[in-house]
Design an enzyme around this catalytic site. Structure first.
Site, PDB file in Angstrom:
ATOM      1  N   ASP A   8      13.075-110.417 -11.983  1.00 27.25           N
ATOM      2  CA  ASP A   8      14.365-109.975 -11.452  1.00 27.25           C
ATOM      3  C   ASP A   8      14.420-108.468 -11.196  1.00 27.25           C
ATOM      4  OD1 ASP A   8      15.136-112.625 -11.713  1.00 27.25           O
ATOM      5  OD2 ASP A   8      15.876-112.300 -13.751  1.00 27.25           O
ATOM      6  N   LYS A  11      12.668-107.969  -6.291  1.00 21.89           N
ATOM      7  CA  LYS A  11      11.558-108.240  -5.359  1.00 21.89           C
ATOM      8  C   LYS A  11      12.077-108.818  -4.040  1.00 21.89           C
ATOM      9  CE  LYS A  11       9.775-110.976  -8.488  1.00 21.89           C
ATOM     10  NZ  LYS A  11      10.652-110.722  -9.641  1.00 21.89           N
ATOM     11  N   GLY A  35      14.131-116.830  -8.529  1.00 31.45           N
ATOM     12  CA  GLY A  35      15.393-116.689  -7.790  1.00 31.45           C
ATOM     13  C   GLY A  35      15.358-115.317  -7.160  1.00 31.45           C
ATOM     14  N   HIS A  36      15.134-115.258  -5.872  1.00 30.01           N
ATOM     15  CA  HIS A  36      14.987-113.976  -5.171  1.00 30.01           C
ATOM     16  C   HIS A  36      16.170-113.790  -4.226  1.00 30.01           C
ATOM     17  CE1 HIS A  36      10.328-114.060  -5.870  1.00 30.01           C
ATOM     18  NE2 HIS A  36      11.037-114.083  -6.979  1.00 30.01           N
ATOM     19  N   GLN A 203       8.461-114.010 -10.724  1.00 35.73           N
ATOM     20  CA  GLN A 203       8.494-113.522 -12.117  1.00 35.73           C
ATOM     21  C   GLN A 203       8.006-112.073 -12.207  1.00 35.73           C
ATOM     22  OE1 GLN A 203       6.823-116.946 -11.780  1.00 35.73           O
ATOM     23  NE2 GLN A 203       8.997-117.407 -11.618  1.00 35.73           N
TER      24      GLN A 203
HETATM   25  P1  GDP Z   1      14.013-110.810  -7.945  1.00 31.22           P
HETATM   26  O1  GDP Z   1      13.873-112.066  -8.730  1.00 31.22           O
HETATM   27  O2  GDP Z   1      13.044-109.759  -8.373  1.00 31.22           O
HETATM   28  O3  GDP Z   1      13.992-111.024  -6.463  1.00 31.22           O
HETATM   29  O4  GDP Z   1      15.463-110.235  -8.300  1.00 31.22           O
HETATM   30  P2  GDP Z   1      16.833-111.067  -8.324  1.00 31.22           P
HETATM   31  O5  GDP Z   1      17.250-111.316  -6.945  1.00 31.22           O
HETATM   32  O6  GDP Z   1      16.719-112.222  -9.255  1.00 31.22           O
HETATM   33  O7  GDP Z   1      17.769-110.044  -9.054  1.00 31.22           O
HETATM   34  C1  GDP Z   1      18.062-108.797  -8.515  1.00 31.22           C
HETATM   35  C2  GDP Z   1      19.576-108.697  -8.331  1.00 31.22           C
HETATM   36  O8  GDP Z   1      19.941-107.364  -8.067  1.00 31.22           O
HETATM   37  C3  GDP Z   1      20.080-109.486  -7.147  1.00 31.22           C
HETATM   38  O9  GDP Z   1      21.419-109.857  -7.392  1.00 31.22           O
HETATM   39  C4  GDP Z   1      20.013-108.470  -6.006  1.00 31.22           C
HETATM   40  O10 GDP Z   1      20.939-108.741  -4.963  1.00 31.22           O
HETATM   41  C5  GDP Z   1      20.404-107.223  -6.723  1.00 31.22           C
HETATM   42  N1  GDP Z   1      19.782-105.973  -6.261  1.00 31.22           N
HETATM   43  C6  GDP Z   1      18.534-105.756  -5.768  1.00 31.22           C
HETATM   44  N2  GDP Z   1      18.330-104.436  -5.553  1.00 31.22           N
HETATM   45  C7  GDP Z   1      19.479-103.823  -5.923  1.00 31.22           C
HETATM   46  C8  GDP Z   1      19.889-102.452  -5.979  1.00 31.22           C
HETATM   47  O11 GDP Z   1      19.149-101.525  -5.661  1.00 31.22           O
HETATM   48  N3  GDP Z   1      21.160-102.211  -6.442  1.00 31.22           N
HETATM   49  C9  GDP Z   1      22.012-103.199  -6.826  1.00 31.22           C
HETATM   50  N4  GDP Z   1      23.212-102.865  -7.268  1.00 31.22           N
HETATM   51  N5  GDP Z   1      21.654-104.485  -6.781  1.00 31.22           N
HETATM   52  C10 GDP Z   1      20.400-104.792  -6.358  1.00 31.22           C
HETATM   53  P1  IMO Z   2      11.977-114.183 -10.575  1.00 31.07           P
HETATM   54  O1  IMO Z   2      10.875-114.541  -9.601  1.00 31.07           O
HETATM   55  C1  IMO Z   2      13.277-113.892 -14.723  1.00 31.07           C
HETATM   56  C2  IMO Z   2      11.647-116.829 -17.525  1.00 31.07           C
HETATM   57  C3  IMO Z   2      12.622-117.825 -18.126  1.00 31.07           C
HETATM   58  C4  IMO Z   2      11.987-118.038 -19.489  1.00 31.07           C
HETATM   59  C5  IMO Z   2      10.499-117.994 -19.179  1.00 31.07           C
HETATM   60  C6  IMO Z   2       9.862-119.367 -19.004  1.00 31.07           C
HETATM   61  O2  IMO Z   2      13.339-114.447 -10.082  1.00 31.07           O
HETATM   62  O3  IMO Z   2      11.771-112.796 -11.084  1.00 31.07           O
HETATM   63  P2  IMO Z   2       9.949-121.150 -17.040  1.00 31.07           P
HETATM   64  O4  IMO Z   2      11.109-121.878 -16.436  1.00 31.07           O
HETATM   65  O5  IMO Z   2       9.166-120.338 -16.078  1.00 31.07           O
HETATM   66  O6  IMO Z   2       9.071-122.064 -17.871  1.00 31.07           O
HETATM   67  O7  IMO Z   2      10.633-120.150 -18.095  1.00 31.07           O
HETATM   68  O8  IMO Z   2      10.362-117.263 -17.971  1.00 31.07           O
HETATM   69  N1  IMO Z   2      11.606-116.772 -16.043  1.00 31.07           N
HETATM   70  C7  IMO Z   2      12.155-115.789 -15.328  1.00 31.07           C
HETATM   71  N2  IMO Z   2      12.887-114.720 -15.712  1.00 31.07           N
HETATM   72  N3  IMO Z   2      12.963-114.063 -13.421  1.00 31.07           N
HETATM   73  C8  IMO Z   2      12.206-115.111 -13.027  1.00 31.07           C
HETATM   74  O9  IMO Z   2      11.750-115.236 -11.766  1.00 31.07           O
HETATM   75  C9  IMO Z   2      11.803-116.052 -13.989  1.00 31.07           C
HETATM   76  N4  IMO Z   2      11.093-117.210 -13.941  1.00 31.07           N
HETATM   77  C10 IMO Z   2      10.970-117.627 -15.209  1.00 31.07           C
HETATM   78  O10 IMO Z   2      13.913-117.281 -18.212  1.00 31.07           O
HETATM   79  O11 IMO Z   2      12.286-116.949 -20.333  1.00 31.07           O
HETATM   80 MG    MG Z   3      15.071-113.378  -9.824  1.00 30.18          MG
END
Ligand code: GDP
Ligand code: IMO
Ligand code: MG
Length: 399
Positions: A8, A11, A35-36, A203
């Site tokens: 998270d 990316k 979850g991207h 991840q």
């Molecule tokens: P990922 O799994 O690495 O793609 O990240 P996620 O999408 O799960 O989580 C990142 C969260 O932060 C999402 O809700 C994005 O919309 C948000 N986000 C990404 N970059 C920024 C930023 O620079 N500032 C803020 N406020 N939110 C951001």
């Molecule tokens: P993105 O790509 C954050 C975490 C779960 C748990 C552990 C194992 O959005 O960054 P799993 O379901 O993979 O067997 O769970 O890994 N986890 C993540 N945490 N971002 C993710 O993906 C994750 N994918 C798995 O919360 O702790």
């Molecule tokens: Mg994510």
């Protein structure tokens, strides 16, 4: 692009931003546990299996290292623009994730009791385990031996009812029909004609099955060295890595988290940064930047260039701390690894180099952000090439 923390890091947003410069975007690891998020204007899109270059009209590749849940993919394709499906190629060797894997994921979590991992319940662990046991059905098998007798007998022996399989097989065939091929060859082909592919990790490094905070990790490999294996390309084709870090740390699920914030500041950061899981909606645990963990991740991935995300969030927070080392059994250490339990025993040693409070990004990179960039470049021996200061696609500064 790889995440340098526990996932998270932002990316998805940055893959979408950079996708203009590439012909294709490819996923090589993980599954629908990812979850991207990509935000365009006031519209938010969350990608679980479809690579995050979809809204830029790029070619979309899902490599053999991905555990593919056709039900999730089907739902995802339904809400995306129609032309996205035509851009997608799924490797025939991907292991499939079935409803039985999801059910067994929940059984395993229950069995672990108080030491549950806090998985996303997307069936990831069981699907990769079945692959290692050589029982996993693959995408190609949907069109060959669609009885899946081995996995069916395996789950029956574990008390998981396999009767949902036949209907799921038919539905899965419909989802992937016409989309299956050889992703490794496609990547090499794009390279040969002078094109380029952005490899999008899911991840983060600290969740890697071998090198992360085991056993509180995911079941696939999240590091740069898995790019060639996960896609089926020679290592020489894997290119230069870009590491992504968030300017604080989050973690979803259980497991040690040395720089976790224990006071109200964590609630404030969670609220300003909207730190809730993009896949499960769970509140993310929040901590300060951790240089011990980051140095480990930078070293493991060999990244020279990094992107920093979510700087705008720290503009709302008066305090800013960085964990510079750990204290363990009376002495200071910069060792990230150790025996089981080591990471939950260490105490963080903090520095408060400056505050990021009040920094504004409307007219470029403010002085405070420049300080943070310099600080991280020094501490990690890297070059910061991108700064993200808002969820919206355009809130990005190239350095
Ligand atoms: P990922 O799994 O690495 O793609 O990240 P996620 O999408 O799960 O989580 C990142 C969260 O932060 C999402 O809700 C994005 O919309 C948000 N986000 C990404 N970059 C920024 C930023 O620079 N500032 C803020 N406020 N939110 C951001
Ligand atoms: P993105 O790509 C954050 C975490 C779960 C748990 C552990 C194992 O959005 O960054 P799993 O379901 O993979 O067997 O769970 O890994 N986890 C993540 N945490 N971002 C993710 O993906 C994750 N994918 C798995 O919360 O702790
Ligand atoms: Mg994510």
């Amino acid at each position: 692009m790889v995440g340098l923390q526990w996932g998270d890091e932002g990316k998805g947003k940055l893959v979408d931003y950079l996708a203009d410069q590439f012909d294709a975007v490819a996923r090589f690891n993980g599954g629908s546990n990812a979850g991207h998020t990509v935000v365009i204007g006031d519209k938010k899109h969350t990608f679980h299996l479809v690579p995050s270059g979809a809204l830029k009209g790029r070619e979309l590749l899902i490599g053999a290292g991905v555990a593919l849940d056709p039900s999730v993919l089907g739902e995802e394709l339904l809400i995306l623009p129609e032309n996205v499906r035509r851009k997608l190629l799924i490797d025939a060797r991907c292991s499939l994730v079935s409803p039985l894997d999801k059910e067994f994921d929940a059984v395993l979590e229950k069995m672990r009791g108080t030491s549950a991992i806090g998985t996303t319940r997307r069936g990831i662990g069981p699907a990769y385990a079945a692959r290692a046991l050589r029982l996993s059905p693959r995408v190609v098998d949907l069109f060959g031996d669609p009885k899946f007798a081995d996995i069916s007998r395996f789950y029956s022996s574990l008390g998981v009812d396999p009767s949902a399989l036949p209907e799921w097989i038919e539905e899965s065939k419909r989802v992937v029909a016409g989309l299956v091929g050889d992703v490794g060859s496609r990547v090499v082909e794009i390279g040969k004609r002078g094109g380029s592919v952005l490899f999008e990790a899911s991840q983060g490094t600290l969740l890697d099955l071998l090198h992360g905070s085991y056993p509180f990790v995911t079941s696939s490999h999240t590091v740069v060295s898995y790019v060639p294996a996960g896609l089926g390309i020679p290592p020489s084709e894997a290119g230069e890595p870009l590491g992504v870090l968030k300017c604080y740390t989050t973690r979803v699920g259980s497991g040690p988290f040395p720089s976790e914030i224990k006071d109200h500041t964590s609630d404030q950061i969670r609220s300003v940064g909207n730190e809730y899981g993009a896949t499960t909606g769970r509140p993310r645990r929040v901590g300060w930047l951790d240089l011990v963990a980051l140095k480990y991740a930078v070293g493991l991935n060999g990244v020279k260039n990094i992107a920093i995300s979510k700087l705008d969030v720290l503009s709302e927070v008066r305090e800013f701390r960085v964990c510079v080392s750990y204290r363990h059994m009376g002495s200071e250490t910069s060792n990230f690894h150790g025996s089981l339990g080591y990471l939950s025993e260490v105490e963080p040693v903090y520095e408060s180099p400056f505050t990021m409070y009040g920094a504004r990004y409307d007219s470029g990179l403010p002085t405070q952000a420049k300080k943070l960039v310099d600080y991280l470049e020094q501490a990690l021996g890297v070059c910061v090439t991108l700064v993200s200061h808002g969820e919206e696609r355009l809130r990005t500064i190239e350095l």
